[in-house]
Design a protein around this motif. Structure first.
Motif, PDB file in Angstrom:
ATOM      1  N   PHE A  65      17.090 139.062 -69.956  1.00 28.71           N
ATOM      2  CA  PHE A  65      16.237 138.620 -68.854  1.00 28.71           C
ATOM      3  C   PHE A  65      14.762 138.745 -69.237  1.00 28.71           C
ATOM      4  O   PHE A  65      13.975 137.821 -69.042  1.00 28.71           O
ATOM      5  N   LEU A  66      14.402 139.880 -69.801  1.00 26.42           N
ATOM      6  CA  LEU A  66      13.008 140.110 -70.185  1.00 26.42           C
ATOM      7  C   LEU A  66      12.575 139.196 -71.328  1.00 26.42           C
ATOM      8  O   LEU A  66      11.475 138.637 -71.308  1.00 26.42           O
ATOM      9  N   LEU A  67      13.428 139.024 -72.325  1.00 25.89           N
ATOM     10  CA  LEU A  67      13.059 138.233 -73.496  1.00 25.89           C
ATOM     11  C   LEU A  67      12.938 136.745 -73.185  1.00 25.89           C
ATOM     12  O   LEU A  67      12.246 136.019 -73.898  1.00 25.89           O
ATOM     13  N   ARG A  68      13.573 136.295 -72.127  1.00 26.96           N
ATOM     14  CA  ARG A  68      13.478 134.884 -71.737  1.00 26.96           C
ATOM     15  C   ARG A  68      12.187 134.562 -70.991  1.00 26.96           C
ATOM     16  O   ARG A  68      11.841 133.402 -70.832  1.00 26.96           O
ATOM     17  N   ARG A  69      11.496 135.568 -70.530  1.00 24.47           N
ATOM     18  CA  ARG A  69      10.249 135.355 -69.787  1.00 24.47           C
ATOM     19  C   ARG A  69       9.096 135.187 -70.781  1.00 24.47           C
ATOM     20  O   ARG A  69       9.074 135.840 -71.822  1.00 24.47           O
ATOM     21  N   ALA A  70       8.144 134.356 -70.432  1.00 26.21           N
ATOM     22  CA  ALA A  70       7.032 134.044 -71.335  1.00 26.21           C
ATOM     23  C   ALA A  70       6.303 135.297 -71.811  1.00 26.21           C
ATOM     24  O   ALA A  70       5.974 135.423 -72.993  1.00 26.21           O
ATOM     25  N   ASP A  71       6.054 136.241 -70.909  1.00 21.51           N
ATOM     26  CA  ASP A  71       5.331 137.464 -71.290  1.00 21.51           C
ATOM     27  C   ASP A  71       6.272 138.646 -71.540  1.00 21.51           C
ATOM     28  O   ASP A  71       5.824 139.761 -71.748  1.00 21.51           O
ATOM     29  N   ARG A  72       7.593 138.381 -71.490  1.00 17.52           N
ATOM     30  CA  ARG A  72       8.647 139.397 -71.707  1.00 17.52           C
ATOM     31  C   ARG A  72       8.516 140.574 -70.740  1.00 17.52           C
ATOM     32  O   ARG A  72       8.920 141.690 -71.042  1.00 17.52           O
ATOM     33  N   THR A  73       7.953 140.324 -69.560  1.00 19.09           N
ATOM     34  CA  THR A  73       7.664 141.386 -68.591  1.00 19.09           C
ATOM     35  C   THR A  73       8.234 141.036 -67.228  1.00 19.09           C
ATOM     36  O   THR A  73       8.256 139.874 -66.834  1.00 19.09           O
ATOM     37  N   ALA A  74       8.692 142.059 -66.502  1.00 25.16           N
ATOM     38  CA  ALA A  74       9.180 141.879 -65.129  1.00 25.16           C
ATOM     39  C   ALA A  74       8.939 143.148 -64.336  1.00 25.16           C
ATOM     40  O   ALA A  74       8.816 144.236 -64.898  1.00 25.16           O
ATOM     41  N   ARG A  75       8.880 142.991 -63.036  1.00 26.99           N
ATOM     42  CA  ARG A  75       8.801 144.150 -62.148  1.00 26.99           C
ATOM     43  C   ARG A  75      10.205 144.718 -61.983  1.00 26.99           C
ATOM     44  O   ARG A  75      11.197 143.991 -62.068  1.00 26.99           O
ATOM     45  N   ALA A  91       4.585 149.829 -61.847  1.00 26.36           N
ATOM     46  CA  ALA A  91       4.619 149.515 -63.270  1.00 26.36           C
ATOM     47  C   ALA A  91       5.613 148.394 -63.532  1.00 26.36           C
ATOM     48  O   ALA A  91       6.615 148.253 -62.837  1.00 26.36           O
ATOM     49  N   SER A  92       5.308 147.596 -64.520  1.00 29.03           N
ATOM     50  CA  SER A  92       6.218 146.544 -64.956  1.00 29.03           C
ATOM     51  C   SER A  92       6.973 147.037 -66.181  1.00 29.03           C
ATOM     52  O   SER A  92       6.617 148.033 -66.790  1.00 29.03           O
ATOM     53  N   ILE A  93       7.999 146.292 -66.531  1.00 38.54           N
ATOM     54  CA  ILE A  93       8.820 146.618 -67.691  1.00 38.54           C
ATOM     55  C   ILE A  93       8.656 145.481 -68.689  1.00 38.54           C
ATOM     56  O   ILE A  93       8.762 144.310 -68.314  1.00 38.54           O
ATOM     57  N   ARG A  94       8.388 145.826 -69.929  1.00 43.73           N
ATOM     58  CA  ARG A  94       8.201 144.801 -70.958  1.00 43.73           C
ATOM     59  C   ARG A  94       9.125 145.081 -72.135  1.00 43.73           C
ATOM     60  O   ARG A  94       9.220 146.221 -72.604  1.00 43.73           O
TER      61      ARG A  94
END
Length: 126
Positions: A21-31, A71-74
């Motif tokens: 999920f994280l790696l598919r996001r442009a900034d590799r970050t999610a709440r 904090a977010s998770i990256r």
């Protein structure tokens, strides 16, 4: 492939899904809440999951940009490289297997896969 990847990386299913999920996001970050929603697990379980991934060096917590923001998770660069290396090896072996097929075998496999796709696509939506 996902099962083999997570086994090769010694990860549990939820850990692999979270990392994907994280790696598919442009900034590799999610709440954390986004991750909880995606995985369908409670916040406490998400926190435990993130703790484990952080301990393994696969994610990092990033401070929020405002006082009200948690904090977010990256995903880390290390995790990205680990997944890419694992998948790259699998892809190379899959390509090598496909290249062993004769042109006739390629046509048969392609025809079979087209038939299977048609069978799956024709399932009644009800």
């Amino acid at each position: 492939m996902r099962r083999r990847t997570r086994e090769a990386m010694s990860m549990a299913e939820d850990e692999m899904l979270a990392l994907r999920f994280l790696l598919r996001r442009a900034d590799r970050t999610a709440r954390p809440a986004e991750l909880s929603n995606y995985l369908g697990i409670p916040a406490a379980a998400t926190n435990d999951l993130v703790d484990k991934l952080e301990q393994d060096g696969r994610v990092e917590r990033v401070a929020g940009f405002a006082i009200s923001r948690s904090a977010s998770i990256r995903a880390t660069d290390t995790a990205d490289a680990e997944v890419r290396n694992t998948l790259n090896g699998m892809h190379l072996r899959m390509y090598a297997a496909a290249m062993k097929l004769t042109p006739t075998q390629h046509r048969h496999v392609a025809g079979f896969l087209a038939s299977m796709t048609e069978a799956i696509d024709s399932v009644d939506a009800r």
